[in-house]
Design a protein around this motif. Structure first.
Motif, short mmCIF file in Angstrom:
data_model
loop_
_atom_site.label_atom_id
_atom_site.label_comp_id
_atom_site.label_asym_id
_atom_site.label_seq_id
_atom_site.Cartn_x
_atom_site.Cartn_y
_atom_site.Cartn_z
N SER A 130 62.04 -79.68 18.28
CA SER A 130 61.33 -78.42 18.49
C SER A 130 62.18 -77.51 19.37
CB SER A 130 59.98 -78.68 19.15
OG SER A 130 60.18 -79.22 20.45
N TRP A 131 61.79 -76.24 19.41
CA TRP A 131 62.47 -75.33 20.34
C TRP A 131 62.29 -75.79 21.78
CZ3 TRP A 131 66.20 -72.64 18.71
CH2 TRP A 131 66.17 -71.95 17.48
N GLU A 132 61.11 -76.33 22.09
CA GLU A 132 60.87 -76.83 23.45
C GLU A 132 61.83 -77.96 23.80
OE1 GLU A 132 58.54 -76.16 21.20
OE2 GLU A 132 57.76 -74.37 22.19
N GLN A 133 62.04 -78.86 22.82
CA GLN A 133 62.98 -79.97 23.03
C GLN A 133 64.39 -79.45 23.22
OE1 GLN A 133 62.40 -83.66 22.87
NE2 GLN A 133 64.33 -83.42 23.93
N LEU A 134 64.80 -78.51 22.37
CA LEU A 134 66.14 -77.96 22.46
C LEU A 134 66.37 -77.21 23.76
CD1 LEU A 134 66.53 -76.71 18.77
CD2 LEU A 134 67.64 -78.70 19.81
N LYS A 135 65.35 -76.48 24.23
CA LYS A 135 65.48 -75.79 25.52
C LYS A 135 65.69 -76.80 26.65
CE LYS A 135 62.55 -71.93 24.10
NZ LYS A 135 61.21 -71.29 24.23
N LYS A 136 64.99 -77.92 26.57
CA LYS A 136 65.14 -78.96 27.58
C LYS A 136 66.55 -79.54 27.54
CE LYS A 136 63.43 -83.58 28.74
NZ LYS A 136 62.47 -84.65 28.37
N GLU A 137 67.06 -79.79 26.34
CA GLU A 137 68.37 -80.44 26.20
C GLU A 137 69.52 -79.48 26.47
OE1 GLU A 137 68.37 -83.48 26.03
OE2 GLU A 137 66.43 -84.01 25.18
N ALA A 138 69.28 -78.17 26.38
CA ALA A 138 70.36 -77.20 26.52
C ALA A 138 71.06 -77.28 27.87
CB ALA A 138 69.81 -75.79 26.30
N SER A 139 70.35 -77.73 28.89
CA SER A 139 70.94 -77.81 30.23
C SER A 139 71.54 -79.18 30.54
CB SER A 139 69.87 -77.49 31.29
OG SER A 139 68.79 -78.43 31.21
N HIS A 140 71.46 -80.11 29.60
CA HIS A 140 72.00 -81.46 29.84
C HIS A 140 73.52 -81.39 29.89
CE1 HIS A 140 72.88 -85.71 29.33
NE2 HIS A 140 71.60 -85.98 29.52
N PRO A 141 74.15 -82.03 30.87
CA PRO A 141 75.61 -81.92 31.02
C PRO A 141 76.42 -82.51 29.86
CG PRO A 141 74.70 -83.59 32.50
CD PRO A 141 73.54 -82.84 31.94
N LEU A 142 75.83 -83.41 29.07
CA LEU A 142 76.56 -84.01 27.96
C LEU A 142 76.31 -83.30 26.63
CD1 LEU A 142 76.07 -87.83 28.66
CD2 LEU A 142 78.06 -86.41 29.21
N VAL A 143 75.35 -82.38 26.60
CA VAL A 143 74.90 -81.79 25.34
C VAL A 143 75.47 -80.39 25.15
CG1 VAL A 143 72.90 -81.01 24.01
CG2 VAL A 143 72.76 -83.12 25.34
N THR A 144 76.04 -80.14 23.97
CA THR A 144 76.41 -78.79 23.54
C THR A 144 75.58 -78.47 22.30
OG1 THR A 144 78.68 -78.93 24.36
CG2 THR A 144 78.25 -77.31 22.64
N LEU A 145 74.84 -77.37 22.35
CA LEU A 145 74.08 -76.92 21.20
C LEU A 145 74.84 -75.79 20.52
CD1 LEU A 145 70.44 -76.94 22.63
CD2 LEU A 145 71.60 -78.71 21.30
N ALA A 146 74.88 -75.83 19.19
CA ALA A 146 75.68 -74.86 18.45
C ALA A 146 74.97 -74.51 17.14
CB ALA A 146 77.07 -75.44 18.19
N ALA A 147 75.53 -73.55 16.41
CA ALA A 147 74.87 -72.98 15.23
C ALA A 147 75.32 -73.68 13.94
CB ALA A 147 75.15 -71.49 15.14
N HIS A 148 74.39 -73.66 12.96
CA HIS A 148 74.64 -74.32 11.66
C HIS A 148 73.93 -73.56 10.53
CE1 HIS A 148 75.99 -77.63 9.26
NE2 HIS A 148 74.81 -78.20 9.10
N THR A 149 73.88 -72.24 10.66
CA THR A 149 73.19 -71.29 9.78
C THR A 149 71.68 -71.34 9.98
OG1 THR A 149 72.87 -72.65 7.77
CG2 THR A 149 75.00 -71.50 8.03
N LYS A 150 70.98 -70.42 9.29
CA LYS A 150 69.53 -70.33 9.42
C LYS A 150 68.82 -71.33 8.52
CE LYS A 150 67.63 -66.24 9.53
NZ LYS A 150 67.31 -64.83 9.15
N HIS A 151 69.29 -71.47 7.27
CA HIS A 151 68.54 -72.26 6.29
C HIS A 151 69.35 -73.36 5.60
CE1 HIS A 151 66.40 -68.30 6.42
NE2 HIS A 151 65.36 -69.11 6.52
N HIS A 152 70.60 -73.56 6.03
CA HIS A 152 71.45 -74.60 5.45
C HIS A 152 71.77 -74.35 3.98
CE1 HIS A 152 73.28 -78.57 4.88
NE2 HIS A 152 73.23 -78.73 6.20
N PHE A 153 71.91 -73.08 3.60
CA PHE A 153 72.39 -72.77 2.27
C PHE A 153 73.89 -73.06 2.19
CE2 PHE A 153 68.91 -69.42 2.44
CZ PHE A 153 68.04 -70.15 1.64
#
Length: 217
Positions: A130-153
């Motif tokens: 969820s967005w809530e989960q991703l917001k929590k993980e975004a500050s984790h020192p081992l985690v990098t969040l990145a983009a992969h398009t909107k719909h995986h076309f």
């Protein structure tokens, strides 16, 4: 492009695509145990709850007797199987055709090929973070969040404006939700032919000037 990396010693990069919840439930504890950084490339429709992970629906459908009739410009293509083994053998050829036709225009048609059981099973397998989960993980020192398009076309199958929207739109969605810059990108499917020089130009900033390229070939 292609990217040249100057390194004297061998190295390994751990990446996870799409944005499944189990990346953090099951994967993160292992990375934490060994203090290994990792990146999660998020398709923004996953946390939005609108993703269509057809690869799981197809796998479920082929595990029981059935048939597909796929339309194309020349003539319908008929696939039929009676055993799970036969279905598994058909997966590569059917999946390739699904992938090549995975565009906004065809998405409803592809989704309509599956029954409710296959679609429900796919959603079970592909529970998104969820967005809530991703917001929590975004500050984790081992985690990098990145983009992969909107719909995986499949970007190579899209018109330029559609590709632009998929690439830039995913970056904007993640930045708006997470409140931090998104500087890496992974091409959906990631195979040779699944993206073009046009898509690389969009990602590397020749056209939009913001997102950086992460090559997936």
């Amino acid at each position: 492009f292609p990217v040249t990396i100057q390194k004297k010693q061998p190295f390994v990069v751990f990446t996870l695509d799409d944005g499944y919840a189990d990346n953090f439930v099951h994967g993160k504890p292992i990375f934490e145990k060994f203090e290994i950084p990792f990146a999660v490339f998020v398709t923004s429709s996953f946390p939005n709850g609108t993703a269509f992970p057809w690869w799981y629906a197809l796998e479920e459908t082929l595990s029981r007797a059935g048939e597909f009739v796929l339309q194309n410009e020349d003539h319908p293509m008929h696939f039929a199987w009676h055993k799970a083994e036969e279905g598994a053998a058909l997966y590569p050829s059917i999946a390739q055709r699904f992938k090549q036709n995975d565009t906004p225009k065809n998405r409803n048609y592809l989704q309509g090929l599956f029954d409710a059981e296959a679609l429900n099973r796919a959603r079970t397998y592909a529970t998104p973070a969820s967005w809530e989960q991703l917001k929590k993980e975004a500050s984790h020192p081992l985690v990098t969040l990145a983009a992969h398009t909107k719909h995986h076309f499949r970007l190579a199958s899209l018109a330029e404006e559609e590709a632009w929207e998929e690439i830039e739109g995913s970056k904007q969605a993640l930045e708006n939700q997470l409140g931090q810059p998104i500087t890496h990108f992974a091409y959906p499917y990631g195979g040779i032919g699944d993206f073009t020089a046009r898509d690389v130009a969009i990602v590397t900033g020749k056209q939009i000037g913001r997102a950086s390229c992460r090559e997936r070939v």
